[in-house]
Write a protein that holds these residues in place. Sequence first.
Motif, PDB file in Angstrom:
ATOM      1  N   VAL A 122      36.130  36.974  39.841  1.00 35.41           N
ATOM      2  CA  VAL A 122      36.642  36.949  38.466  1.00 35.41           C
ATOM      3  C   VAL A 122      37.500  35.692  38.308  1.00 35.41           C
ATOM      4  O   VAL A 122      38.458  35.505  39.061  1.00 35.41           O
ATOM      5  CB  VAL A 122      37.488  38.204  38.169  1.00 35.41           C
ATOM      6  CG1 VAL A 122      38.058  38.137  36.759  1.00 35.41           C
ATOM      7  CG2 VAL A 122      36.646  39.455  38.353  1.00 35.41           C
ATOM      8  N   PRO A 123      37.159  34.797  37.370  1.00 30.76           N
ATOM      9  CA  PRO A 123      37.957  33.574  37.210  1.00 30.76           C
ATOM     10  C   PRO A 123      39.418  33.892  36.895  1.00 30.76           C
ATOM     11  O   PRO A 123      39.721  34.773  36.093  1.00 30.76           O
ATOM     12  CB  PRO A 123      37.282  32.865  36.032  1.00 30.76           C
ATOM     13  CG  PRO A 123      35.901  33.433  35.980  1.00 30.76           C
ATOM     14  CD  PRO A 123      36.013  34.847  36.441  1.00 30.76           C
ATOM     15  N   ALA A 124      40.313  33.183  37.558  1.00 28.78           N
ATOM     16  CA  ALA A 124      41.753  33.334  37.314  1.00 28.78           C
ATOM     17  C   ALA A 124      42.395  31.960  37.333  1.00 28.78           C
ATOM     18  O   ALA A 124      43.451  31.754  37.945  1.00 28.78           O
ATOM     19  CB  ALA A 124      42.380  34.250  38.361  1.00 28.78           C
ATOM     20  N   SER A 125      41.758  31.007  36.657  1.00 29.00           N
ATOM     21  CA  SER A 125      42.215  29.618  36.667  1.00 29.00           C
ATOM     22  C   SER A 125      43.165  29.359  35.509  1.00 29.00           C
ATOM     23  O   SER A 125      43.069  29.976  34.450  1.00 29.00           O
ATOM     24  CB  SER A 125      41.017  28.668  36.570  1.00 29.00           C
ATOM     25  OG  SER A 125      40.108  28.906  37.631  1.00 29.00           O
ATOM     26  N   SER A 126      44.073  28.424  35.727  1.00 33.44           N
ATOM     27  CA  SER A 126      45.010  28.036  34.683  1.00 33.44           C
ATOM     28  C   SER A 126      45.512  26.629  34.982  1.00 33.44           C
ATOM     29  O   SER A 126      46.007  26.371  36.088  1.00 33.44           O
ATOM     30  CB  SER A 126      46.188  29.012  34.622  1.00 33.44           C
ATOM     31  OG  SER A 126      47.119  28.604  33.640  1.00 33.44           O
ATOM     32  N   GLY A 127      45.353  25.730  34.012  1.00 30.52           N
ATOM     33  CA  GLY A 127      45.812  24.361  34.210  1.00 30.52           C
ATOM     34  C   GLY A 127      45.081  23.682  35.351  1.00 30.52           C
ATOM     35  O   GLY A 127      43.857  23.621  35.389  1.00 30.52           O
ATOM     36  N   LYS A 128      45.848  23.196  36.316  1.00 30.60           N
ATOM     37  CA  LYS A 128      45.254  22.510  37.458  1.00 30.60           C
ATOM     38  C   LYS A 128      44.843  23.472  38.572  1.00 30.60           C
ATOM     39  O   LYS A 128      44.254  23.048  39.562  1.00 30.60           O
ATOM     40  CB  LYS A 128      46.239  21.480  38.013  1.00 30.60           C
ATOM     41  CG  LYS A 128      46.564  20.352  37.036  1.00 30.60           C
ATOM     42  CD  LYS A 128      47.535  19.359  37.654  1.00 30.60           C
ATOM     43  CE  LYS A 128      47.855  18.230  36.679  1.00 30.60           C
ATOM     44  NZ  LYS A 128      48.808  17.263  37.303  1.00 30.60           N
ATOM     45  N   THR A 129      45.180  24.738  38.410  1.00 31.47           N
ATOM     46  CA  THR A 129      44.835  25.736  39.425  1.00 31.47           C
ATOM     47  C   THR A 129      43.467  26.313  39.122  1.00 31.47           C
ATOM     48  O   THR A 129      43.236  26.854  38.034  1.00 31.47           O
ATOM     49  CB  THR A 129      45.878  26.867  39.447  1.00 31.47           C
ATOM     50  OG1 THR A 129      47.164  26.307  39.702  1.00 31.47           O
ATOM     51  CG2 THR A 129      45.538  27.882  40.527  1.00 31.47           C
ATOM     52  N   VAL A 130      42.566  26.197  40.066  1.00 31.81           N
ATOM     53  CA  VAL A 130      41.216  26.742  39.926  1.00 31.81           C
ATOM     54  C   VAL A 130      41.011  27.750  41.049  1.00 31.81           C
ATOM     55  O   VAL A 130      40.982  27.387  42.228  1.00 31.81           O
ATOM     56  CB  VAL A 130      40.148  25.643  40.005  1.00 31.81           C
ATOM     57  CG1 VAL A 130      38.753  26.249  39.878  1.00 31.81           C
ATOM     58  CG2 VAL A 130      40.374  24.594  38.925  1.00 31.81           C
ATOM     59  N   ARG A 131      40.877  29.022  40.700  1.00 30.82           N
ATOM     60  CA  ARG A 131      40.738  30.056  41.714  1.00 30.82           C
ATOM     61  C   ARG A 131      40.042  31.275  41.104  1.00 30.82           C
ATOM     62  O   ARG A 131      39.798  31.341  39.889  1.00 30.82           O
ATOM     63  CB  ARG A 131      42.106  30.482  42.277  1.00 30.82           C
ATOM     64  CG  ARG A 131      43.050  31.053  41.223  1.00 30.82           C
ATOM     65  CD  ARG A 131      44.392  31.451  41.819  1.00 30.82           C
ATOM     66  NE  ARG A 131      44.239  32.609  42.668  1.00 30.82           N
ATOM     67  CZ  ARG A 131      44.340  33.873  42.265  1.00 30.82           C
ATOM     68  NH1 ARG A 131      44.566  34.141  40.985  1.00 30.82           N
ATOM     69  NH2 ARG A 131      44.213  34.862  43.103  1.00 30.82           N
ATOM     70  N   HIS A 132      39.704  32.210  41.957  1.00 31.40           N
ATOM     71  CA  HIS A 132      39.145  33.491  41.540  1.00 31.40           C
ATOM     72  C   HIS A 132      40.001  34.597  42.137  1.00 31.40           C
ATOM     73  O   HIS A 132      40.559  34.455  43.228  1.00 31.40           O
ATOM     74  CB  HIS A 132      37.695  33.643  41.998  1.00 31.40           C
ATOM     75  CG  HIS A 132      36.756  32.696  41.328  1.00 31.40           C
ATOM     76  ND1 HIS A 132      36.588  31.393  41.756  1.00 31.40           N
ATOM     77  CD2 HIS A 132      35.944  32.850  40.256  1.00 31.40           C
ATOM     78  CE1 HIS A 132      35.700  30.795  40.973  1.00 31.40           C
ATOM     79  NE2 HIS A 132      35.294  31.656  40.056  1.00 31.40           N
TER      80      HIS A 132
END
Length: 358
Positions: free
Chosen positions: A273-283
């Motif tokens: 499940v995408p949980a990215s915000s700004g420069k943070t790219v993660r799941h």
Amino acid sequence: MAVYPEETHVIGGVDTHKDLHVAAVVDHRDRVLGTESFPTTRHGYRLMLAWMRSFGDLRRVGVECSGSYGAGLLRYLQAAGVEVLEVTAPDKLDRRRRGKNDDYDAESAAHAAFAERHTVTPRSRDGMVESLRVLRVCRKTAVQARRIALQMIQMTIVCAPDRIREPLRSMTRMQLIRTLAAWRPDLTAYRQVEEAYRISLKSLARRYLELHDEVADLDDMIEAIVKDLAPELLAQTAIGLNSAAQLLLTAGDNPDRLKSEASFAALCGVSPVPASSGKTVRHRLNRGGDRAANSALHIIAIGRLRLDARSQAYVARRIAAGNSKLEAIRCLKRYIARDVFGIIMRRHREINQSQIAA
């Protein structure tokens, strides 16, 4: 949305209950043509289907609670060759505006089936997986009742007179159960405290043994079904009988309703499940889906971390790349779901081909 000739096609919706189903029909423009109630009997299902078809060519039917109150209707409609969609959620905006009654719920189900929103293809309930589900539910309740019987035995012994309690202190569980079950209390002296305790403990012990034998019999049946359905699944590392049974239940008798292994992973709650915000790219971890299937995959993943060198190396690489341990295990569960789905689908095709050949 598909467009059909306006003079022929209609869509049905059903709000299911224990004794009475309420059906509604909408036309090609999603306009309500009528609502009617029918008894939850085979004759009632036949009348409902005939009533729906009287408005035109029935394209599909949306059914609420197809796994419980609507299970019988689901089997009847599928046997009649009607496409059935399970309605997963009511239209909350419409419910706030109009209120709630059975007619509105049936119409809402028909609207959902028309738009094909908040709907899924239901699991069929006419194969060995349904037999597996029923047996597992029965086993679960038997295990719970057995545990309660054991707890009652232990609590009764704590409160029992010393002459009863002292000889039982040093016994193992099964020694205790078999000793109590072999007692021969005086049933005519039930007004006396000691004999009442003996009668109670003997009754609880016999109940425990009966439930113990029942669980063992159900385990044998469940194991036989799992081995028939997916012997290759049990041969995989760290996949035990209970985990295999749960994954088969999640896939259902018609796993081909799942479009891909990604949809199976989402159903099991292990899709990223995408949980990215700004420069943070993660799941992040997926907290939806079938939590029992997610638990089974988690047990398999933990077992492989202990037994399988490839899984250990994979998780180590993920952690070295910056993932947390939970994120690494989530990735491992995703790969396990892919392998499991492939095995289940191969076996499903083999069974279908053998039935066609027969």
